[in-house]
Write a protein that holds these residues in place. Sequence first.
Motif, PDB file in Angstrom:
ATOM      1  N   ALA A 108       0.854  -1.188   0.000  1.00  0.00           N
ATOM      2  CA  ALA A 108       0.000   0.000   0.000  1.00  0.00           C
ATOM      3  C   ALA A 108       0.891   1.240   0.000  1.00  0.00           C
ATOM      4  O   ALA A 108       1.891   1.294   0.714  1.00  0.00           O
ATOM      5  N   SER A 121       8.293   2.131  -3.755  1.00  0.00           N
ATOM      6  CA  SER A 121       7.882   0.738  -3.534  1.00  0.00           C
ATOM      7  C   SER A 121       8.540  -0.187  -4.545  1.00  0.00           C
ATOM      8  O   SER A 121       9.056  -1.257  -4.194  1.00  0.00           O
ATOM      9  N   CYS A 137      -3.519   4.324  -2.077  1.00  0.00           N
ATOM     10  CA  CYS A 137      -4.360   4.843  -0.997  1.00  0.00           C
ATOM     11  C   CYS A 137      -4.461   6.371  -1.080  1.00  0.00           C
ATOM     12  O   CYS A 137      -3.598   7.031  -1.655  1.00  0.00           O
ATOM     13  N   ILE A 143      -3.186   3.799   4.495  1.00  0.00           N
ATOM     14  CA  ILE A 143      -2.079   2.858   4.282  1.00  0.00           C
ATOM     15  C   ILE A 143      -1.905   1.978   5.519  1.00  0.00           C
ATOM     16  O   ILE A 143      -1.843   0.748   5.425  1.00  0.00           O
ATOM     17  N   GLN A 146      -4.785  -0.539   5.939  1.00  0.00           N
ATOM     18  CA  GLN A 146      -4.742  -1.675   5.026  1.00  0.00           C
ATOM     19  C   GLN A 146      -3.726  -2.723   5.483  1.00  0.00           C
ATOM     20  O   GLN A 146      -3.945  -3.927   5.333  1.00  0.00           O
ATOM     21  N   VAL A 147      -2.616  -2.275   6.046  1.00  0.00           N
ATOM     22  CA  VAL A 147      -1.616  -3.220   6.557  1.00  0.00           C
ATOM     23  C   VAL A 147      -2.114  -3.884   7.830  1.00  0.00           C
ATOM     24  O   VAL A 147      -2.008  -5.107   8.006  1.00  0.00           O
ATOM     25  N   TYR A 154       2.564  -4.949   3.138  1.00  0.00           N
ATOM     26  CA  TYR A 154       3.428  -3.842   3.552  1.00  0.00           C
ATOM     27  C   TYR A 154       2.789  -2.497   3.235  1.00  0.00           C
ATOM     28  O   TYR A 154       1.926  -2.385   2.366  1.00  0.00           O
ATOM     29  N   GLY A 155       3.300  -1.476   3.931  1.00  0.00           N
ATOM     30  CA  GLY A 155       2.915  -0.104   3.639  1.00  0.00           C
ATOM     31  C   GLY A 155       4.163   0.744   3.483  1.00  0.00           C
ATOM     32  O   GLY A 155       5.088   0.646   4.294  1.00  0.00           O
TER      33      GLY A 155
END
Length: 389
Positions: A108, A121, A137, A143, A146-147, A154-155
């Motif tokens: 994310a 990323s 996001c 972020i 979501q993790v 991962y974020g």
Amino acid sequence: MKDSLDLNVIRQQITDLDQELLSLFAQRRSLTLNVAKSKAHQVRPVRDQQREQELLVRLISIGKEKGLDAHYVTNIFQTIIEDSVLNQQAYLQQLKNPNIKTPTVSVAFLGDKGSYSYLASYRYFSRRAEEIIEFGCDSFAEILQQVESGTVDYGMLPIENTSSGSINEVYDLLQNTNLSIVGELSQPIDHCLLTAVNTKLEDIDTIFAHAQPVQQCSNFLNKQDGIRIEYCDSSAQAMHKALELQSANVAVIGSEEGGKLYDLLPLTKSIANQAENHSRFILVARKPVDVAVQIPAKTTLILATGQTPGALVECLVILKDYGINMTKLESRPIQGRPWEEMFYIDLEANLKSAEMQECLSKLTELTRFIKVLGCYATEQIKPTNVPVK
């Protein structure tokens, strides 16, 4: 016709040489992986800067004999050395954490394709995964959510910039998360003014941008007359706007690399306040990782001291006594407790080391609250110095 034919021949020769170079680079990278395998058994540090320095000195000397200047040779081989170090670290970390080795990861990040977090990323996982499942996001809070929920592995979060400083919103969010920092990345940021069509700077009256790039390019923007700034949630969203509008009066602030994903053209390059502009990103996950002893490590923690004179100084003295270098000290308000502060500290130390464990024990005695946010391999590879002659 002969000149044209000669030019084509020369270009083909260059193409053939480039292919040979790529093959040689691949062979060299494979050999450095064998070096990492050797170090895994002998427990030797990844970097041997004395050897790196001797290597550069020798290569500069050989380069001069072949008509290559020292700056050219140094730049090329410092890039190769950095790549070697990072690949060895990635390999050793996979050995240390076999349970998280996977060909596919989900990440994310803020914005969409083309955002700086998107590019960070891909750069981070280029050595670690074959495929990335993207999850754009709209906010830093999303972020983390979501993790935490397990939707993604991962974020990726920007934490500070060399021009605009710390990103306070991220620091504040880290106070209330159970996630661990498992990695970091320093990403060069080259802000450009991008447009969807060929135009001139004097024709621009609207610029779409995220707040951070606007702050980092304030000197350039202050010199422009009659331009309105329209703020967006991310640089990627700004690029979407320009693509949709297809207007000669509209520009966005973003990277040239990201702009290519939207067919945007660089109108003005390098518009940041500082020529050397970098952003540091942190990677968060639900579970911490162990850092191999051969790899330089950082430990990030937050602590709250008592409201007494010299309380923070006492903590810093503990770090000094144990020979632990502090690379970052950031204070932020404690939410719900007016006039009290929490301190974020980055330390050059492996959490599992005896020195760090003893240091934490001492700090716990001196503080009202202390929490380790993560221990992770540092990826800020400092170039090897070459002696000046």
